[in-house]
Structures are given as structure tokens and as C-alpha cells.
Design a protein around this motif. Structure first.
Motif, PDB file in Angstrom:
ATOM      1  N   SER A 128      13.009  -3.294  -0.050  1.00 35.80           N
ATOM      2  CA  SER A 128      12.546  -3.374   1.552  1.00 35.80           C
ATOM      3  C   SER A 128      13.448  -2.669   2.854  1.00 35.80           C
ATOM      4  N   ILE A 129      13.583  -2.412   3.117  1.00 37.36           N
ATOM      5  CA  ILE A 129      14.502  -1.954   4.886  1.00 37.36           C
ATOM      6  C   ILE A 129      13.793  -1.930   5.549  1.00 37.36           C
ATOM      7  N   GLU A 130      13.690  -2.138   5.981  1.00 34.58           N
ATOM      8  CA  GLU A 130      12.985  -2.346   7.887  1.00 34.58           C
ATOM      9  C   GLU A 130      11.878  -2.513   7.352  1.00 34.58           C
ATOM     10  N   GLY A 131      10.925  -2.404   6.393  1.00 37.43           N
ATOM     11  CA  GLY A 131       9.387  -3.084   6.015  1.00 37.43           C
ATOM     12  C   GLY A 131       8.964  -1.806   5.502  1.00 37.43           C
ATOM     13  N   LYS A 132      10.455  -1.315   5.049  1.00 38.71           N
ATOM     14  CA  LYS A 132       9.633   0.417   3.851  1.00 38.71           C
ATOM     15  C   LYS A 132      10.229   0.711   3.314  1.00 38.71           C
ATOM     16  N   PRO A 133       9.327   1.117   1.939  1.00 37.66           N
ATOM     17  CA  PRO A 133       9.829   0.970   0.702  1.00 37.66           C
ATOM     18  C   PRO A 133      10.995   1.984   1.055  1.00 37.66           C
ATOM     19  N   VAL A 134      12.222   1.740  -0.133  1.00 33.70           N
ATOM     20  CA  VAL A 134      13.498   2.739  -0.589  1.00 33.70           C
ATOM     21  C   VAL A 134      13.547   2.812  -1.727  1.00 33.70           C
ATOM     22  N   LEU A 135      13.154   4.505  -2.807  1.00 32.34           N
ATOM     23  CA  LEU A 135      13.721   4.918  -3.625  1.00 32.34           C
ATOM     24  C   LEU A 135      14.360   3.695  -4.504  1.00 32.34           C
TER      25      LEU A 135
ATOM     26  N   SER B 287       0.688  -1.188   0.396  1.00 32.73           N
ATOM     27  CA  SER B 287       0.510  -0.019  -0.348  1.00 32.73           C
ATOM     28  C   SER B 287       0.785   0.952   0.140  1.00 32.73           C
ATOM     29  N   GLU B 288       1.972   1.204   0.651  1.00 26.51           N
ATOM     30  CA  GLU B 288       2.762   2.630   1.062  1.00 26.51           C
ATOM     31  C   GLU B 288       2.974   2.257   0.197  1.00 26.51           C
ATOM     32  N   PHE B 289       3.525   1.580  -0.437  1.00 23.20           N
ATOM     33  CA  PHE B 289       4.933   1.587  -2.432  1.00 23.20           C
ATOM     34  C   PHE B 289       3.659   2.438  -3.172  1.00 23.20           C
ATOM     35  N   THR B 290       1.959   1.477  -3.304  1.00 17.32           N
ATOM     36  CA  THR B 290       1.502   2.025  -4.526  1.00 17.32           C
ATOM     37  C   THR B 290       1.335   3.561  -4.336  1.00 17.32           C
ATOM     38  N   THR B 291       0.785   4.475  -2.945  1.00 20.85           N
ATOM     39  CA  THR B 291       0.226   5.422  -2.944  1.00 20.85           C
ATOM     40  C   THR B 291       2.119   6.915  -3.353  1.00 20.85           C
ATOM     41  N   LEU B 292       2.938   6.022  -2.966  1.00 22.60           N
ATOM     42  CA  LEU B 292       3.966   6.641  -3.246  1.00 22.60           C
ATOM     43  C   LEU B 292       4.359   6.698  -4.478  1.00 22.60           C
ATOM     44  N   SER B 293       4.154   5.903  -5.624  1.00 23.05           N
ATOM     45  CA  SER B 293       3.867   5.672  -7.023  1.00 23.05           C
ATOM     46  C   SER B 293       3.076   6.736  -7.235  1.00 23.05           C
ATOM     47  N   GLU B 294       1.526   6.677  -6.853  1.00 22.34           N
ATOM     48  CA  GLU B 294       0.674   7.578  -7.621  1.00 22.34           C
ATOM     49  C   GLU B 294       0.754   8.625  -7.330  1.00 22.34           C
ATOM     50  N   ARG B 295       1.529   8.553  -5.650  1.00 24.84           N
ATOM     51  CA  ARG B 295       2.782  10.707  -5.785  1.00 24.84           C
ATOM     52  C   ARG B 295       3.995  10.404  -7.098  1.00 24.84           C
ATOM     53  N   ILE B 296       4.025  10.553  -6.851  1.00 24.34           N
ATOM     54  CA  ILE B 296       4.977  10.416  -8.363  1.00 24.34           C
ATOM     55  C   ILE B 296       5.120  10.850  -9.826  1.00 24.34           C
ATOM     56  N   LEU B 297       3.743   9.861  -9.704  1.00 20.57           N
ATOM     57  CA  LEU B 297       3.257   9.767 -11.201  1.00 20.57           C
ATOM     58  C   LEU B 297       2.542  11.103 -11.397  1.00 20.57           C
ATOM     59  N   ALA B 298       1.447  11.744 -10.217  1.00 23.84           N
ATOM     60  CA  ALA B 298       0.749  13.015  -9.905  1.00 23.84           C
ATOM     61  C   ALA B 298       1.381  14.019 -10.413  1.00 23.84           C
ATOM     62  N   TRP B 299       2.841  13.826 -10.017  1.00 27.14           N
ATOM     63  CA  TRP B 299       3.951  15.479  -9.740  1.00 27.14           C
ATOM     64  C   TRP B 299       4.891  14.873 -11.524  1.00 27.14           C
ATOM     65  N   ALA B 300       5.312  14.043 -11.662  1.00 28.72           N
ATOM     66  CA  ALA B 300       5.632  14.192 -12.569  1.00 28.72           C
ATOM     67  C   ALA B 300       4.904  14.395 -13.931  1.00 28.72           C
ATOM     68  N   LYS B 301       4.303  13.021 -14.117  1.00 30.44           N
ATOM     69  CA  LYS B 301       2.879  13.609 -14.891  1.00 30.44           C
ATOM     70  C   LYS B 301       3.623  12.380 -16.759  1.00 30.44           C
TER      71      LYS B 301
END
Length: 227
Positions: free
Chosen positions: A154-161, A129-143
Motif C-alpha cells: 500500500s503506497i499512498e493508498g494505492k496497490p503497487v504490485l 476493490s482496486e487490488f481485487t480488480t487488478l488481480s482479476e485483470r492479471i488472471l484474465a490475461w495469464a489464465k
């Protein structure tokens, strides 16, 4: 300063690192990161795909002889990556096309080299869910237009781009499209296969039929299909 993405997509986590275009900059990047406490580093060409040219840097590695065979490189901190229940490192990716986002898949890695993808991801639902939300935010900015994708660790359970693929197809696009068209709502694993004796795709396809494991579009929804 911070990469441009931080100005438009706050709170995105990326590795600390530097761009180097010559030996002097490369050694300076190593020194600066070491001063920050990063003894273990990774070197990644800015051009290239599927892990080409990526190498690890130990605390004793001398970078004075590096010849930049693929051009400028990124020198970044090296993470300890989370693993799944089988001990495989979790390096998910997500693909898009004309701003429409797919679902996370796990990259299958042989060392640093991309060797395929699997779906569904073995990461937690919260991570996906966090990865998908991050990707949506990048798409909304970069278009962006056309195809592309985002790679994370996956680093300590969190996505690192760690990688943004813009304006090009990735190794996960074909199998994701195929699944959506001919085997929706199923799991899949894709992998690179180099046939022996210069076998062409039709001979390989016939062998799959002989073994009874061919996926036939429109007739079956499970099995193996060469893409």
C-alpha cells in the motif's frame, strides 16, 4: 523496455528496477536507479520465498562483494509503505486457485520475512476493490492453472504490485481454505510458531484443549488450530 505485464495489463504499477545476474550488472542497476533519484533500493532474489534473501540497499552500500547466493536478483526502488493504526506496514496479498480468486489478506512481516496473514485486511474498502480488480485483470490475461498469489504494497493508498507467485502454494492458502471450510465469515490471524523442546503437533493440540482455546472442526468456530 517495460515488463511484459504492462503490454497486457495496462496501468498496473510496479517498482522501477532491473534484473542483475552478475556484479557488473548489479552495480550498473544501482547507478541507473540513483540517476533516476532512487537513493534507497531493495535487492530481491528472483528465486526464493517468504522474504528469503531480501536486503535493503542504502545510498552508500557497496555491491561489489555481493555473491549472488540465490542466483539472479532484482534491484528496485524502495518505497515508503503505508501503515495501519498500529504502525504495521500494509503489505496485502491475494491467493487464487485454478483462476478462482480469494479475498485480500494482510501479510504479517517480521522485517522482510513473511510470518503469517490476517483477515480481513486493514486496508480501505477502496484499496481492496482496486487490488481485487487488478488481480482479476492479471488472471484474465495469464489464465494460470493451479495455485498462486499476488503480493502488493500500500503506497499512498494505492496497490503497487511487487511479487507474482505462479504455480505454487503460498503461506496463506492453507489457512484461507481452513477458514472457508470450518469457520466461514470469521476473521483470522495465522502465524508461524516454532514449539520448544521438539514438541510434536499432538502434544501442542492437547495443550490447546487444556487451555480451552482449541478450534475443533465441526464443533466450534473460534479458537486456535495448528495447520
Amino acid at each position: 523496455g517495460l515488463p511484459l505485464i504492462h503490454d497486457h495489463v495496462p496501468d498496473v504499477r510496479v517498482p522501477q528496477g532491473y534484473l542483475a545476474t552478475n556484479t557488473e550488472e548489479l552495480q550498473e542497476a544501482q547507478r541507473l536507479l540513483k540517476d533516476r533519484g532512487h537513493e534507497l533500493l531493495i535487492l530481491k532474489p528472483t528465486l526464493g520465498s517468504a522474504g528469503e534473501g531480501i536486503t535493503t540497499i542504502e545510498s552508500t552500500t557497496d555491491l561489489g562483494s555481493y555473491s549472488f547466493p540465490l542466483g539472479p536478483v532484482l534491484v528496485e526502488e524502495r518505497f515508503t509503505i503505508d501503515t495501519d493504526r498500529d504502525g504495521r506496514e500494509l503489505a496485502p496479498s491475494i491467493q487464487y486457485l485454478d483462476g478462482k480468486l480469494g479475498k485480500p489478506t494482510d501479510q504479517i512481516l517480521h522485517g522482510m520475512t513473511h510470518a503469517g496473514n490476517r483477515y480481513p485486511s486493514h486496508c480501505s474498502a477502496q484499496f481492496q476493490s482496486e487490488f481485487t480488480t487488478l488481480s482479476e485483470r492479471i488472471l484474465a490475461w495469464a489464465k494460470p492453472r493451479g495455485p498462486g498469489g499476488f503480493d502488493v504494497l500500500s503506497i499512498e493508498g494505492k496497490p503497487v504490485l511487487i511479487d507474482i507467485n505462479l504455480g505454487r502454494w503460498t503461506g496463506a492458502h492453507p489457512v484461507s481454505f481452513f477458514q472457508g471450510l470450518y469457520a466461514p465469515n470469521t476473521c483470522f490471524t495465522s502465524w508461524k510458531y516454532v514449539p520448544k523442546n521438539d514438541m510434536d503437533v499432538w502434544t501442542f493440540w492437547n495443550k490447546l484443549h487444556q487451555k480451552g482455546i482449541a478450534l475443533v472442526p465441526g464443533a466450534t468456530t473460534e479458537g486456535v488450530f495448528p495447520i
